[in-house]
Design a protein around this motif. Sequence first.
Motif, PDB file in Angstrom:
ATOM      1  N   GLN A 163     -12.825  -4.619  88.918  1.00  0.00           N
ATOM      2  CA  GLN A 163     -11.642  -4.708  89.780  1.00  0.00           C
ATOM      3  C   GLN A 163     -10.770  -5.880  89.344  1.00  0.00           C
ATOM      4  O   GLN A 163     -11.250  -7.008  89.221  1.00  0.00           O
ATOM      5  CB  GLN A 163     -12.056  -4.885  91.240  1.00  0.00           C
ATOM      6  CG  GLN A 163     -10.885  -4.931  92.215  1.00  0.00           C
ATOM      7  CD  GLN A 163     -11.343  -5.029  93.662  1.00  0.00           C
ATOM      8  OE1 GLN A 163     -12.521  -5.193  93.938  1.00  0.00           O
ATOM      9  NE2 GLN A 163     -10.408  -4.915  94.584  1.00  0.00           N
ATOM     10  N   ASP A 164      -9.501  -5.613  89.109  1.00  0.00           N
ATOM     11  CA  ASP A 164      -8.571  -6.676  88.747  1.00  0.00           C
ATOM     12  C   ASP A 164      -8.331  -7.615  89.923  1.00  0.00           C
ATOM     13  O   ASP A 164      -8.544  -7.256  91.084  1.00  0.00           O
ATOM     14  CB  ASP A 164      -7.229  -6.083  88.309  1.00  0.00           C
ATOM     15  CG  ASP A 164      -7.328  -5.330  87.001  1.00  0.00           C
ATOM     16  OD1 ASP A 164      -8.234  -5.649  86.213  1.00  0.00           O
ATOM     17  OD2 ASP A 164      -6.504  -4.421  86.775  1.00  0.00           O
ATOM     18  N   SER A 165      -7.853  -8.812  89.631  1.00  0.00           N
ATOM     19  CA  SER A 165      -7.483  -9.774  90.669  1.00  0.00           C
ATOM     20  C   SER A 165      -6.104 -10.350  90.374  1.00  0.00           C
ATOM     21  O   SER A 165      -5.823 -10.762  89.243  1.00  0.00           O
ATOM     22  CB  SER A 165      -8.501 -10.922  90.751  1.00  0.00           C
ATOM     23  OG  SER A 165      -9.752 -10.459  91.212  1.00  0.00           O
ATOM     24  N   ARG A 169     -15.504  -9.343  91.532  1.00  0.00           N
ATOM     25  CA  ARG A 169     -14.537  -8.274  91.304  1.00  0.00           C
ATOM     26  C   ARG A 169     -14.487  -7.901  89.814  1.00  0.00           C
ATOM     27  O   ARG A 169     -14.433  -6.725  89.455  1.00  0.00           O
ATOM     28  CB  ARG A 169     -13.159  -8.724  91.806  1.00  0.00           C
ATOM     29  CG  ARG A 169     -13.079  -8.800  93.333  1.00  0.00           C
ATOM     30  CD  ARG A 169     -11.993  -9.764  93.784  1.00  0.00           C
ATOM     31  NE  ARG A 169     -10.658  -9.280  93.523  1.00  0.00           N
ATOM     32  CZ  ARG A 169      -9.886  -8.654  94.422  1.00  0.00           C
ATOM     33  NH1 ARG A 169     -10.355  -8.411  95.642  1.00  0.00           N
ATOM     34  NH2 ARG A 169      -8.661  -8.277  94.103  1.00  0.00           N
ATOM     35  N   ARG A 170     -14.524  -8.927  88.976  1.00  0.00           N
ATOM     36  CA  ARG A 170     -14.516  -8.665  87.536  1.00  0.00           C
ATOM     37  C   ARG A 170     -15.757  -7.871  87.131  1.00  0.00           C
ATOM     38  O   ARG A 170     -15.685  -6.948  86.303  1.00  0.00           O
ATOM     39  CB  ARG A 170     -14.447  -9.990  86.778  1.00  0.00           C
ATOM     40  CG  ARG A 170     -14.358  -9.823  85.270  1.00  0.00           C
ATOM     41  CD  ARG A 170     -14.324 -11.150  84.551  1.00  0.00           C
ATOM     42  NE  ARG A 170     -13.071 -11.865  84.799  1.00  0.00           N
ATOM     43  CZ  ARG A 170     -12.981 -13.079  85.306  1.00  0.00           C
ATOM     44  NH1 ARG A 170     -14.087 -13.733  85.653  1.00  0.00           N
ATOM     45  NH2 ARG A 170     -11.819 -13.649  85.485  1.00  0.00           N
ATOM     46  N   ILE A 172     -13.619 -13.635  92.556  1.00  0.00           N
ATOM     47  CA  ILE A 172     -13.037 -13.217  91.265  1.00  0.00           C
ATOM     48  C   ILE A 172     -14.142 -12.750  90.321  1.00  0.00           C
ATOM     49  O   ILE A 172     -14.011 -11.724  89.644  1.00  0.00           O
ATOM     50  CB  ILE A 172     -12.223 -14.375  90.649  1.00  0.00           C
ATOM     51  CG1 ILE A 172     -10.988 -14.676  91.506  1.00  0.00           C
ATOM     52  CG2 ILE A 172     -11.812 -14.032  89.215  1.00  0.00           C
ATOM     53  CD1 ILE A 172     -10.256 -15.941  91.100  1.00  0.00           C
ATOM     54  N   LEU A 206      -5.534 -10.553  95.730  1.00  0.00           N
ATOM     55  CA  LEU A 206      -6.475 -11.433  96.428  1.00  0.00           C
ATOM     56  C   LEU A 206      -5.644 -12.475  97.160  1.00  0.00           C
ATOM     57  O   LEU A 206      -5.040 -13.359  96.532  1.00  0.00           O
ATOM     58  CB  LEU A 206      -7.435 -12.084  95.433  1.00  0.00           C
ATOM     59  CG  LEU A 206      -8.449 -13.097  95.982  1.00  0.00           C
ATOM     60  CD1 LEU A 206      -9.303 -12.469  97.077  1.00  0.00           C
ATOM     61  CD2 LEU A 206      -9.336 -13.627  94.859  1.00  0.00           C
ATOM     62  N   PRO A 230      -5.838  -4.908  94.029  1.00  0.00           N
ATOM     63  CA  PRO A 230      -6.023  -6.018  93.089  1.00  0.00           C
ATOM     64  C   PRO A 230      -5.577  -7.359  93.673  1.00  0.00           C
ATOM     65  O   PRO A 230      -5.978  -8.413  93.178  1.00  0.00           O
ATOM     66  CB  PRO A 230      -5.150  -5.626  91.898  1.00  0.00           C
ATOM     67  CG  PRO A 230      -4.114  -4.708  92.463  1.00  0.00           C
ATOM     68  CD  PRO A 230      -4.814  -3.953  93.558  1.00  0.00           C
TER      69      PRO A 230
END
Length: 256
Positions: A147-149, A142-143, A139, A29, A27
């Motif tokens: 996937q969290d960031s 990933r969202r 971001i 970045l 998660p």
Amino acid sequence: MVLARPKILSEADGECVGIERIEGRSPVLLVCEHASKTLPARFGDLGLPNEALSSHIAWDPGALAVARGMSQALDATLVYQRFSRLIYDCNRPPSSPGAMPETSEIFAIPGNKDLTAEERLARTDALYVPFHDAIRGLIRDRRARGQDSIIVTMHSFTPVYHGRQRAVELGILHDEDSRLADRMLDAAADAPLYRTERNQPYGPEDGVTHTLILHGLSNGLCNVMIEVRNDLIADDSGQGVMADYLTGLLQQSLEA
């Protein structure tokens, strides 16, 4: 009359944004705004001596190497700026005098003196906009895939500033959202390898949390800024030790 903007980057200069481990599963970045001391070819040396061009006014020595070590250990995506903050400091908004500074510590920067509005806009469009657009895009992607960031920005600072020695070795910085910083400071207290302090040697009042605000706070994402005294990461050994230590702090904090 609309004046033509000067061209900032040539084909030989290449892109301004570097992205590594784009499919990283962590998660975290990682962002390194001051990764490079490279100047685009058209700017020459900005009227500065080699001493200045190699110093902390041009980049954050060791920061990219530590970030790469963390990226590998965590399997985390890393985004970094490929050109010197002397041309544009990507941790500052375009309205900030520090975005394209005329002076930095003891050095006047002749190549940045009396920039026109067109020159400032050209630098902003060439360096700042694509850098932060790249982070926004990551971001967003990933969202979309669930996937969290967690935004972690990596910096280094000089041991002596304006003639004053800095005792702090590791700074954990935050703006209004201190969730991750609090956990990292607790983890550092449990494993005190370095003298670690909150919002040192800089803090939000110094305007250093722009990236955290832009991509962390505005998106409701956990975020933290890490500052490492650069004499501790001046070689491969120091960089490796620091990367391992910070990786451990982050892992422990995320598990908490």
